[in-house]
Design a protein around this motif. Structure first.
Motif: not given
Length: 120
Positions: A1-14, A18-23, A25-33
């Protein structure tokens, strides 16, 4: 589940996104690759260039070593020629009486033969 990689969102909002909002992160991982793949290509190019330069330098060193060896052979041949001339001169310079020293023009014949043999 890539949506769990939004750590600052989790820290700010607690809460996690949602699992569908991972685009993003996916783009960032593809750019890094893609960057890592590009870096890997550059490294392999540098390695190939380094290997080519290394083999070129080895060829230059071999050429120089062969040139030095040829020079050493020429110097050894010159030393042998001078030694031959010195030996024949030494035979005629000895204070021994054998009768050969009385033969007319023998010294010049031997000197010429020695000079001829030394130039070969």
């Amino acid at each position: 589940d890539m949506a769990a990689l939004y750590l600052s969102h989790r820290k700010q909002r607690g809460e996690a996104r949602p699992e569908k909002e991972h685009v993003e992160v996916e783009l960032m991982l593809e750019a890094a690759a893609a960057q890592y793949a590009d870096l890997e290509d550059r490294i392999s190019g540098v390695r190939a260039s380094l290997a080519a330069h290394r083999s070129l330098e080895e060829l230059k060193l071999r050429n120089e070593r062969n040139r030095i060896m040829r020079l050493e052979v020429l110097l050894q041949m010159g030393s042998l020629s001078l030694a031959l001339a010195a030996v024949s001169g030494g035979f005629f310079g000895m204070n021994l009486h054998s009768g050969v020293e009385e033969v007319p023009h023998l010294l010049w014949l031997v000197a010429g033969g020695t000079a001829g043999a030394a130039t070969l």
